[in-house]
Design an enzyme around this catalytic site. Structure first.
Site, PDB file in Angstrom:
ATOM      1  CD  GLU A 235      -5.547  -2.732  -6.692  1.00  0.00           C
ATOM      2  OE1 GLU A 235      -6.687  -2.774  -6.198  1.00  0.00           O
ATOM      3  OE2 GLU A 235      -4.656  -3.570  -6.437  1.00  0.00           O
TER       4      GLU A 235
ATOM      5  CE  LYS B 213      -4.134  -1.869   0.257  1.00  0.00           C
ATOM      6  NZ  LYS B 213      -5.211  -1.604  -0.724  1.00  0.00           N
TER       7      LYS B 213
ATOM      8  CG  ASP C 167      -4.122  -0.586  -4.007  1.00  0.00           C
ATOM      9  OD1 ASP C 167      -4.460   0.412  -4.668  1.00  0.00           O
ATOM     10  OD2 ASP C 167      -4.950  -1.301  -3.397  1.00  0.00           O
TER      11      ASP C 167
ATOM     12  CG  ASP D   9      -9.788  -1.636  -6.598  1.00  0.00           C
ATOM     13  OD1 ASP D   9     -10.944  -2.068  -6.762  1.00  0.00           O
ATOM     14  OD2 ASP D   9      -9.187  -1.735  -5.515  1.00  0.00           O
TER      15      ASP D   9
END
Length: 214
Positions: free
Chosen positions: A120, A65, A93, A143
């Site tokens: 992402e 993340k 992400d 996403d």
């Protein structure tokens, strides 16, 4: 009410017929499903320690993340790569956390040398996503911008992403998720089945979705 009843009947039909859910969803495509281990916003030592433990257990993809700040984002990727070596995948992400396309492009170009498999949802909005996707070599996964078949169609038309993050829950269930998958397949966009704190039942649903989707 009729729609809810119809979906409930679909849900119980697997037990009623004595067949696995993947058979109801179109048949078995694969018998093994590789999984990723996600790292949250951790201190560098915690991130590398957790990544090393996951790889030792056989995990081949570490998801990091990012979207905290540019120095943290690049450094944590570098340190995880140095820890797990070149033979495991790293994906990042941002959860739309990078404020502008130029900001996202600059960070992803710095990350490229560490072998990022994909990034992402770097930014919010399909026009902004498309700017990033055109500017970097790292594949971009949609996403938060990909919920419905119509979303995926627009993503493909705009060239806003190279891949789609598919959920059982976001489209509204397994059968609706298969519709999203069908549009993505027609557009030539690979899928990754994602999740968020599912129970055992939710994880089973995700696995059957993966097992039945090309």
């Amino acid at each position: 009410a009729k729609t809810a009843l119809d979906e409930a009947l679909h849900d119980i039909k697997g037990k009623a017929l004595g067949v696995p859910v993947h058979q109801l969803l179109g048949g078995l495509v694969r018998e093994e499903v590789p999984i990723a281990h996600s790292l949250g916003w951790l201190d560098y030592d915690e991130a590398t320690s957790e990544a090393a433990a996951a790889v030792a257990e056989g995990i081949r993809t570490i998801k990091i993340k990012v979207g905290r700040d540019k120095d943290y984002d690049v450094r944590v990727v570098r340190e995880v790569r140095e820890t797990i070596g070149p033979d495991r995948d790293i994906v990042v992400d941002a959860n739309q956390g990078w404020p502008t396309p130029k900001y996202a492009i600059a960070i992803l170009r710095r990350m490229e040398e560490y072998g990022i498999r994909y990034a992402e949802q770097p930014v919010e909005g399909l026009a902004q996503m498309a700017r990033v996707a055109r500017a970097v070599d790292v594949p971009i996964m949609a996403d938060e911008s990909a919920w419905t078949p119509q979303d995926v169609l627009e993503i493909a038309e705009r060239g806003a992403a190279d891949m789609i993050s598919l959920y059982t829950t976001k489209p509204g269930g397994l059968f609706k998720a298969k519709k999203v998958a069908a549009v993505a397949e027609a557009a030539g966009l690979p899928l990754n089945v994602n999740g968020s704190h599912e129970t055992g039942v939710g994880n089973a649903g995700n696995l059957h979705l993966v097992a039945s989707t090309a």
